[in-house]
Design an enzyme around this catalytic site. Sequence first.
Site, mmCIF file in Angstrom:
data_model
loop_
_atom_site.group_PDB
_atom_site.id
_atom_site.type_symbol
_atom_site.label_atom_id
_atom_site.label_comp_id
_atom_site.label_asym_id
_atom_site.label_seq_id
_atom_site.Cartn_x
_atom_site.Cartn_y
_atom_site.Cartn_z
ATOM 1 N N ASP A 101 0.851 -1.185 0.000
ATOM 2 C CA ASP A 101 0.000 0.000 0.000
ATOM 3 C C ASP A 101 0.889 1.239 0.000
ATOM 4 O OD1 ASP A 101 -2.741 1.064 0.320
ATOM 5 O OD2 ASP A 101 -3.086 -0.859 1.291
ATOM 6 N N ASP A 208 -3.093 4.557 -2.446
ATOM 7 C CA ASP A 208 -4.227 5.036 -1.659
ATOM 8 C C ASP A 208 -4.665 6.418 -2.149
ATOM 9 O OD1 ASP A 208 -5.850 4.566 0.817
ATOM 10 O OD2 ASP A 208 -4.814 6.369 1.516
ATOM 11 N N GLU A 265 -6.496 3.973 -6.101
ATOM 12 C CA GLU A 265 -7.847 4.060 -5.543
ATOM 13 C C GLU A 265 -8.438 5.379 -6.017
ATOM 14 O OE1 GLU A 265 -9.809 3.851 -1.086
ATOM 15 O OE2 GLU A 265 -7.959 4.967 -1.374
ATOM 16 N N HIS A 342 -10.607 -3.993 2.250
ATOM 17 C CA HIS A 342 -10.595 -3.636 3.680
ATOM 18 C C HIS A 342 -11.539 -2.488 4.013
ATOM 19 C CE1 HIS A 342 -8.034 -0.849 1.615
ATOM 20 N NE2 HIS A 342 -8.039 -0.055 2.660
ATOM 21 N N ASP A 343 -12.062 -1.807 2.984
ATOM 22 C CA ASP A 343 -12.963 -0.666 3.192
ATOM 23 C C ASP A 343 -14.422 -1.009 2.922
ATOM 24 O OD1 ASP A 343 -11.110 1.216 4.005
ATOM 25 O OD2 ASP A 343 -10.662 1.886 1.970
#
Length: 588
Positions: A101, A208, A265, A342-343
Amino acid sequence: MSNTQAPWWKDATVYQIYPASFKDSNNDGIGDLGGIIESLDYIQSLGVDAIWVCPMYASPQVDMGYDISDYEAVYPPYGTMQDMETLISEVHHRGMRIILDLVINHTSDQHEWFKQSRSSRDNPKRDWYMWRPAKYDADGVRHPPNNWRSNFGDSTWQWDELTQEYYLHLFCPEQPDLNWENVETRQAIYQSAMISWLERGVDGFRVDTVNMYSKPAGLPDAPIRDPGFPWQDAGLVYCNGPHMDMYLEEMNAILTKYNAMSVGECPFTPDRQRVIDYVSAEKRRLNMVFQFDAVNVGIGTTLKFMTKPFNYALVELKNAIAGTQNLLDGTDAWTTSFIENHDQARSVSRFGDDSPQWRTRSAKMLAMLFGCLSGTLYLYQGQELGMINLPLSVPIEEYKDVDSSNYYREMVERSHNDPTAVQEAKAALQHLARDHARTPMQWTAAKHAGFTGSEAQPWMCVNSSAAEGINVADEAGDDSSVLAFWRKTLKIRQQHCNVLVHGLFELVDAENPRVFSFVKSATHGSGRTLVVCNFSGSDSDLPNYDGLDLSAAKTLLGNVEVDGRYDSPREVQYDSRLQPWESRLYIL
């Protein structure tokens, strides 16, 4: 790029790992790098090509590691830099790849850069973050520079008493935004967060909040969409700013040197052409992005959680998926297929039926749907088991995520603790909260689901579904399990990658309220497939596709038991009726 020389990441399936919740190797209740290393053979056995490890960097953990205090150090409960080097080499030893990440819109307020920036107005690093003076009204009352609402509620601005200015934070106050307009800052980010890890052998990054680095000139107010509340959703204002292309081209130049990939993202980007500009091969910015169209189906319009469970029509999901799939049509762009990370809450609970009767079959249906979409496929830990959301009976105190607790508190305050409003907030969180993706991975039916030792206390509550058969040990020995189905799906995806990975997508019977069907056509050579998914607990008719006689078509995969065998192609019997949550993959 021709299909013959496709880069590795185009045909890849990437398995995402959330370190805190994956596997605890030292029985302290927190997942760690040792647990990931121990589990690499299992991960490889799924048929995936790469792993993506969520932030394992040094962090105060206000936002589960997305608040980084040192890009070049490991969070001690997860392990050491030596453990990371072992993980990288063990992944490569198995012929897989590893991506990390990359969280560079903001740092932690405990990062040395911010500590210096905050120390005085004339510190050399003052301009590394986004500081602004207060606004004062006619009565001399101090206000933030604008009305932006942060991603976790409240204002995006934090007053700093020492230096008498506000700093910007699009997320938590402990996550100050970096000032990307400062060239020196950018070079430090590239060196510390990217090059230091590329030198250690990582194969790329999931980037991210990739479209938030360049803020609009003047930082204008967001439109009022939540009247009576001071802070307004500003994603469409602060995303995709004027210098985004330049920053991504600088980053891509570094990645290219190391033959490394990028997946960004990319929220708040409804314009198809803007997305294509980010991921066009010729433009050399990003290899691909995660768009939020599908995972945003059913969320609230004012605030994400301000909705009721299953508040959507199937047509909305079809159109969302079609939008991301059609990026490939007539372009040199690339796309992604995903429905969990994960979100996000668990897809079986959001888009399938997580009751004991249908959860296995609806999980397989979702596996077939997303396993047959074009682009790079991303699979989140536990998704291959059909893991489901925590039950409604779990008390709100067990929800650990800052997003969940902030929303619940805000709804209690807004409603003056009205029991109905509070219950609605709890129901929305039980359906949509990020916490459901963060419960420990379910390895066995034993205490703590085999995630950690029986004497340890897991950092987050374990889902009771682990004891009901949703775990690796029980599913590994069962040919009719969700795990077995994912393995079959990934094998078929590779065997027919020309159509399933690279093919063009076409919706069939688009307005059908219960059945989601689409045709995939190979872009190179021949080959066509039809995927049919019954998104309902009732029998439904097969769609009529151009008068095609499907009785002559070969079924590659199905999720319903036939003659005592699960997931077996219907060679003999042709059935024009779909059972509840049934899915079929035909080769035409």
